[in-house]
Design a protein around this motif. Structure first.
Motif, PDB file in Angstrom:
ATOM      1  N   UNK A  51      69.345  38.141  42.386  1.00  9.36           N
ATOM      2  CA  UNK A  51      68.836  39.234  41.559  1.00  9.36           C
ATOM      3  C   UNK A  51      68.182  38.627  40.319  1.00  9.36           C
ATOM      4  N   UNK A  52      66.913  38.938  40.106  1.00 11.53           N
ATOM      5  CA  UNK A  52      66.181  38.447  38.940  1.00 11.53           C
ATOM      6  C   UNK A  52      66.150  39.569  37.915  1.00 11.53           C
ATOM      7  N   UNK A  78      72.671  35.717  39.989  1.00 10.69           N
ATOM      8  CA  UNK A  78      71.796  36.363  39.012  1.00 10.69           C
ATOM      9  C   UNK A  78      70.985  35.323  38.245  1.00 10.69           C
ATOM     10  N   UNK A  79      69.670  35.533  38.258  1.00 14.38           N
ATOM     11  CA  UNK A  79      68.745  34.714  37.475  1.00 14.38           C
ATOM     12  C   UNK A  79      68.209  35.577  36.342  1.00 14.38           C
ATOM     13  N   UNK A  80      68.507  35.191  35.116  1.00 18.31           N
ATOM     14  CA  UNK A  80      67.991  35.912  33.955  1.00 18.31           C
ATOM     15  C   UNK A  80      66.592  35.399  33.642  1.00 18.31           C
ATOM     16  N   UNK A  96      79.312  36.491  31.706  1.00 20.31           N
ATOM     17  CA  UNK A  96      79.104  37.646  32.576  1.00 20.31           C
ATOM     18  C   UNK A  96      78.916  37.235  34.035  1.00 20.31           C
ATOM     19  N   UNK A  97      78.605  35.956  34.271  1.00 16.81           N
ATOM     20  CA  UNK A  97      78.481  35.475  35.649  1.00 16.81           C
ATOM     21  C   UNK A  97      77.098  35.015  36.070  1.00 16.81           C
ATOM     22  N   UNK A  98      76.119  35.038  35.146  1.00 15.85           N
ATOM     23  CA  UNK A  98      74.781  34.542  35.500  1.00 15.85           C
ATOM     24  C   UNK A  98      74.844  33.035  35.736  1.00 15.85           C
ATOM     25  N   UNK A  99      74.090  32.558  36.732  1.00 13.45           N
ATOM     26  CA  UNK A  99      74.076  31.119  37.031  1.00 13.45           C
ATOM     27  C   UNK A  99      72.680  30.534  36.891  1.00 13.45           C
ATOM     28  N   UNK A 119      69.603  30.601  45.509  1.00 14.26           N
ATOM     29  CA  UNK A 119      69.807  31.024  46.891  1.00 14.26           C
ATOM     30  C   UNK A 119      70.797  30.108  47.606  1.00 14.26           C
ATOM     31  N   UNK A 120      70.913  28.872  47.105  1.00 10.97           N
ATOM     32  CA  UNK A 120      71.875  27.920  47.656  1.00 10.97           C
ATOM     33  C   UNK A 120      73.154  27.874  46.812  1.00 10.97           C
ATOM     34  N   UNK A 121      73.294  28.857  45.921  1.00 11.90           N
ATOM     35  CA  UNK A 121      74.465  28.973  45.036  1.00 11.90           C
ATOM     36  C   UNK A 121      74.611  27.765  44.117  1.00 11.90           C
ATOM     37  N   UNK A 122      73.451  27.275  43.660  1.00 10.81           N
ATOM     38  CA  UNK A 122      73.428  26.196  42.677  1.00 10.81           C
ATOM     39  C   UNK A 122      72.868  26.747  41.366  1.00 10.81           C
ATOM     40  N   UNK A 123      73.392  26.308  40.220  1.00  8.28           N
ATOM     41  CA  UNK A 123      72.883  26.810  38.940  1.00  8.28           C
ATOM     42  C   UNK A 123      71.490  26.272  38.651  1.00  8.28           C
ATOM     43  N   UNK A 124      70.752  26.999  37.825  1.00 11.84           N
ATOM     44  CA  UNK A 124      69.421  26.525  37.430  1.00 11.84           C
ATOM     45  C   UNK A 124      69.140  26.944  35.994  1.00 11.84           C
ATOM     46  N   UNK A 125      68.829  25.949  35.165  1.00  9.35           N
ATOM     47  CA  UNK A 125      68.425  26.187  33.781  1.00  9.35           C
ATOM     48  C   UNK A 125      67.260  25.259  33.474  1.00  9.35           C
ATOM     49  N   UNK A 126      66.228  25.785  32.830  1.00 11.32           N
ATOM     50  CA  UNK A 126      65.101  24.927  32.465  1.00 11.32           C
ATOM     51  C   UNK A 126      65.511  23.981  31.337  1.00 11.32           C
ATOM     52  N   UNK A 127      64.691  22.937  31.119  1.00 11.82           N
ATOM     53  CA  UNK A 127      65.044  21.874  30.193  1.00 11.82           C
ATOM     54  C   UNK A 127      65.443  22.323  28.813  1.00 11.82           C
ATOM     55  N   UNK A 128      64.612  23.178  28.184  1.00  8.31           N
ATOM     56  CA  UNK A 128      64.911  23.637  26.836  1.00  8.31           C
ATOM     57  C   UNK A 128      66.199  24.416  26.772  1.00  8.31           C
TER      58      UNK A 128
END
Length: 210
Positions: A51-52, A78-80, A96-99, A119-128
């Protein structure tokens, strides 16, 4: 097949995201929402893999929508997707549970990678954002006494959007007395004494968009 839900109050944003995501092999956008409450309802109905969510969704903001989606659909990541880069907000979203957390300014470069990771249940955050998170957690400092809690922010958002205390209570699923308590606490922290000043505070601090 990766099933995706998009929630943003701007139609042009949803259209752009759908065009990009639908062009990926094996990905399908199963639902679009204009506000946080609709996003939660559609997540329950369509059971997306990702969910985006825009962070400043009307009715139910990104933090509360994330919390409800993760509670009722724990397999949905959840992707914010936001313009904000804020340490307190990042903390609230993680709790809240966002990854995933993707700045809109980074979308062209990282959107596909972000959705693929979640989608592979791995977290993602950009560099900054990663640097902001690292700094926040290394400091281990609690939010200042003047910082609004997640529920206070939710109440302030709803009041700024024109909802009464009673309507806000119905939306959040709490008593009117609870809303009044959060509203009073928020006004005290914001050092304001009227609804008009509270609305100005909400706009200034980007609890709502002007």
């Amino acid at each position: 097949m990766t099933r995706i839900l998009i929630a943003d109050d701007y139609d042009v944003v949803r259209t752009g995201l759908r065009a990009i995501l639908s062009g990926q092999s094996g990905w399908v956008v199963v639902a679009e929402a204009e506000d946080g409450r609709q996003a939660v309802d559609l997540a329950v109905e369509t059971q997306p893999d990702v969910a985006i969510l825009d962070c400043q969704l009307p009715v139910l903001n990104g933090v509360d929508a994330t919390r409800e989606i993760r509670s009722c659909q724990p397999r949905t990541e959840v992707l914010i997707f936001t313009m904000q880069e804020s340490e307190p907000l990042l903390r609230e979203l993680l709790e809240a549970g966002a990854r995933g957390y993707l700045l809109k300014s980074d979308a062209r470069q990282f959107l596909i990678a972000a959705v693929a990771a979640l989608a592979q249940h791995k977290p993602f955050f950009t560099g900054g954002v990663s640097e902001t998170l690292l700094t926040a957690y290394l400091s281990r400092g609690p939010a200042g006494d003047g910082a609004l809690t997640a529920r206070e922010r939710s109440v302030v958002q709803l009041i700024a959007e024109g909802h009464s205390n009673r309507a806000a209570a119905q939306i959040l699923g709490v008593s009117q007395k609870t809303v009044e308590g959060h509203r009073a606490a928020a006004m005290r922290k914001a050092k304001v004494n009227s609804t008009a000043h509270l609305v100005r505070y909400a706009v200034r601090t980007r609890v709502v968009e002007p």
